[in-house]
Design a protein around this motif. Structure first.
Motif, PDB file in Angstrom:
ATOM      1  N   PHE A  60       0.845  -1.194   0.000  1.00 23.03           N
ATOM      2  CA  PHE A  60       0.000   0.000   0.000  1.00 23.03           C
ATOM      3  C   PHE A  60       0.878   1.240   0.000  1.00 23.03           C
ATOM      4  O   PHE A  60       2.062   1.175   0.341  1.00 23.03           O
ATOM      5  N   THR A  61       0.259   2.352  -0.313  1.00 22.03           N
ATOM      6  CA  THR A  61       1.010   3.609  -0.366  1.00 22.03           C
ATOM      7  C   THR A  61       1.495   4.042   1.013  1.00 22.03           C
ATOM      8  O   THR A  61       2.499   4.727   1.140  1.00 22.03           O
ATOM      9  N   ASN A  62       0.813   3.623   2.060  1.00 19.79           N
ATOM     10  CA  ASN A  62       1.286   3.849   3.441  1.00 19.79           C
ATOM     11  C   ASN A  62       0.574   2.884   4.373  1.00 19.79           C
ATOM     12  O   ASN A  62      -0.380   2.196   3.968  1.00 19.79           O
ATOM     13  N   GLY A  63       1.055   2.833   5.617  1.00 12.80           N
ATOM     14  CA  GLY A  63       0.491   1.886   6.575  1.00 12.80           C
ATOM     15  C   GLY A  63      -0.937   2.233   6.953  1.00 12.80           C
ATOM     16  O   GLY A  63      -1.775   1.349   7.147  1.00 12.80           O
ATOM     17  N   HIS A  64      -1.216   3.531   7.061  1.00 13.09           N
ATOM     18  CA  HIS A  64      -2.556   3.932   7.491  1.00 13.09           C
ATOM     19  C   HIS A  64      -3.627   3.449   6.510  1.00 13.09           C
ATOM     20  O   HIS A  64      -4.655   2.896   6.918  1.00 13.09           O
ATOM     21  N   LEU A  65      -3.382   3.657   5.220  1.00 13.27           N
ATOM     22  CA  LEU A  65      -4.387   3.216   4.239  1.00 13.27           C
ATOM     23  C   LEU A  65      -4.480   1.698   4.198  1.00 13.27           C
ATOM     24  O   LEU A  65      -5.556   1.144   3.933  1.00 13.27           O
ATOM     25  N   GLU A 234       6.333   2.648  -8.153  1.00 11.76           N
ATOM     26  CA  GLU A 234       7.567   1.920  -8.451  1.00 11.76           C
ATOM     27  C   GLU A 234       8.789   2.505  -7.734  1.00 11.76           C
ATOM     28  O   GLU A 234       9.737   1.775  -7.420  1.00 11.76           O
ATOM     29  N   PHE A 235       8.799   3.816  -7.500  1.00 14.60           N
ATOM     30  CA  PHE A 235       9.953   4.418  -6.813  1.00 14.60           C
ATOM     31  C   PHE A 235       9.988   3.984  -5.344  1.00 14.60           C
ATOM     32  O   PHE A 235      11.055   3.754  -4.774  1.00 14.60           O
ATOM     33  N   GLN A 236       8.807   3.861  -4.759  1.00 15.55           N
ATOM     34  CA  GLN A 236       8.725   3.333  -3.384  1.00 15.55           C
ATOM     35  C   GLN A 236       9.170   1.869  -3.357  1.00 15.55           C
ATOM     36  O   GLN A 236       9.940   1.451  -2.480  1.00 15.55           O
ATOM     37  N   ALA A 237       8.679   1.086  -4.320  1.00 15.99           N
ATOM     38  CA  ALA A 237       9.030  -0.343  -4.364  1.00 15.99           C
ATOM     39  C   ALA A 237      10.535  -0.507  -4.554  1.00 15.99           C
ATOM     40  O   ALA A 237      11.153  -1.408  -3.960  1.00 15.99           O
ATOM     41  N   ALA A 238      11.132   0.373  -5.365  1.00 18.74           N
ATOM     42  CA  ALA A 238      12.583   0.303  -5.590  1.00 18.74           C
ATOM     43  C   ALA A 238      13.332   0.520  -4.272  1.00 18.74           C
ATOM     44  O   ALA A 238      14.285  -0.206  -3.954  1.00 18.74           O
ATOM     45  N   MET A 239      12.888   1.495  -3.496  1.00 19.25           N
ATOM     46  CA  MET A 239      13.540   1.749  -2.206  1.00 19.25           C
ATOM     47  C   MET A 239      13.384   0.532  -1.292  1.00 19.25           C
ATOM     48  O   MET A 239      14.308   0.151  -0.571  1.00 19.25           O
ATOM     49  N   GLY A 240      12.210  -0.090  -1.351  1.00 17.81           N
ATOM     50  CA  GLY A 240      11.982  -1.290  -0.534  1.00 17.81           C
ATOM     51  C   GLY A 240      12.915  -2.426  -0.926  1.00 17.81           C
ATOM     52  O   GLY A 240      13.493  -3.093  -0.053  1.00 17.81           O
TER      53      GLY A 240
END
Ligand code: T4K
Length: 373
Positions: A60-65, A234-240
């Motif tokens: 998800f885009t963040n934990g809250h959502l 995808e930029f978040q996934a790359a950091m992950g």
């Protein structure tokens, strides 16, 4: 002792070597796939399911959502959710924003997690779910909570925002309960800049989560849910993907800071440190210290001020109790959860991150100990 320059904050995100992130960014630029379930997203989802020991994981885009989507995925039509007020306000907001009513159970005094001995008294015919929170990297008493939930036929949704990589007797925390929400925010020990995940054992539940994060769409273009947009890009996934490769090293370095704090502060009268439950591998997400104003002679706020004077900024996680938040004033009674209330007034979370030099940890302890009267 000199004022710290640059300042020391409660946390400092770990970043991978820039070249490692660049390699993924090149892939993104080449593919022109920026979001909506791209290749890196799929790789991270698979890698995290394996890492957390869960059959299914949705990003998800963040934990809250993620938390809100989990509550929606159960399909409750109103009712109550038993939870605790000693958490980040996200937990309580997610319940309220989902049209449900939080019912606050107190926490137990060692770990500040939901007290199973008090849980059953809060379960009524209106209870739809239990939403306990793993706090600071210490898991809840999952066995006891699981037994009570099973007896009443109620699902358990864990807020595991602090518990990435934590294991109980060798099993990942995601193995317990019906679904667990993780936060991958920059301030967490594993980050995707912003980000979150929900791990579960039911394929149907996971598919429902997939739809809820993407406007309710089913792959065959049917719109099956009143979903929103909570997709990780995808930029978040790359950091992950980058940070996941360094996660075990991250935990080792945090463990060294934790050990230094414990060695320096363990014997100081008037303050107490949280134990780690037997059989648990913690992730050292936070380093909470509880100050007893009577025996320490100074309050938690006094200690925070003393550290601030040296440009050191610990935080009062979690203050206020969510049940005492201004937006909920008059709706709940914080004094009904006295252990949680005392913790919210006495705990200071000291700077904790992999890059914290041990000499800075020593200085922080010296300032803390010198506050005692
Ligand atoms: N449930 C629980 C139990 C949670 O703790 C959280 C989040 C959630 C649910 C919701 O998950 P997310 O939707 O956030 O994924 C922070 C975080 O924003 C929040 O993720 C976290 N819990 C909460 C406990 O802490 P703040 O408002 O205290 O963060 P902030 O911006 O003051 O950052 C703290 C310090 O960290 C700063 O003083 C400096 C440092 N910092 C921060 C950021 C963002 C950096 O050095 N670099 C950075 O990029 O909420």
């Amino acid at each position: 002792m000199q004022k710290k320059n640059p300042p020391i904050y409660v946390t400092r995100p770990s970043l991978p070597p820039l070249e490692e992130y660049e390699r993924y960014v090149r892939e993104i630029f080449d593919s022109r796939f920026l979001t909506n379930g791209g290749a890196l997203h799929r790789r991270l989802e698979d890698a995290l399911a394996e890492k957390l020991g869960a059959p299914y994981l949705r990003l998800f885009t963040n934990g809250h959502l993620a938390l809100e989507c989990c509550l929606q995925a159960f399909g409750f039509d109103g009712g109550e959710v038993v939870t605790t007020p000693f958490t980040f306000v996200s937990t309580t907001h997610a319940i309220v924003r989902s049209g449900l009513t939080p019912v606050f159970c107190d926490v137990e005094p060692d770990y500040y997690t939901l007290d199973p001995d008090q849980l059953e008294a809060h379960i009524t015919p209106r209870t739809r779910a239990i939403l306990p929170v793993h706090v600071y990297g210490n898991p809840c008493n999952v066995e006891a909570i699981g037994r009570i939930a099973a007896r009443h036929g109620i699902p358990v949704l864990y807020d595991a925002a602090h518990a990435f990589g934590v294991t109980i007797s060798g099993r990942g925390v995601a193995a317990f309960g019906d679904v667990s929400m993780f936060s991958f925010h920059a301030t967490k020990c594993f980050n995707t800049i912003e980000g979150g995940g929900a791990a579960c054992a039911s394929e149907d539940f996971a598919e429902r989560l997939s739809r809820l994060r993407n406007f309710g769409y089913h792959p065959d273009e049917e719109i099956l849910e009143v979903g929103g947009n909570a997709k990780m890009n995808e930029f978040q996934a790359a950091m992950g993907l980058c940070n996941l490769a360094h996660f075990e090293h991250e935990i080792e370095r945090r463990a060294a800071v934790d050990a230094r704090y414990r060695a320096n502060l363990g014997g100081v009268p008037g303050l107490s440190l949280r134990p780690v439950p037997a059989g648990v591998r913690t992730n050292h997400a936070y380093f909470p210290v509880t100050f007893d104003p009577e025996s320490f002679g100074r309050t938690r706020d006094d200690v925070a001020k003393a550290l601030n004077a040296y440009n050191i900024f610990p935080r009062k996680y979690f203050y206020p109790l969510t049940s005492a938040a201004a937006c909920y004033r008059g709706r709940f009674s914080p004094e009904d959860t006295p252990v949680a209330l005392a913790a919210s007034e006495r705990v200071l979370t000291l700077p904790m991150y992999a890059d914290l030099p041990l000499s800075d940890a020593d200085d922080i302890c010296e300032i803390v100990a010198s506050c005692r009267q």
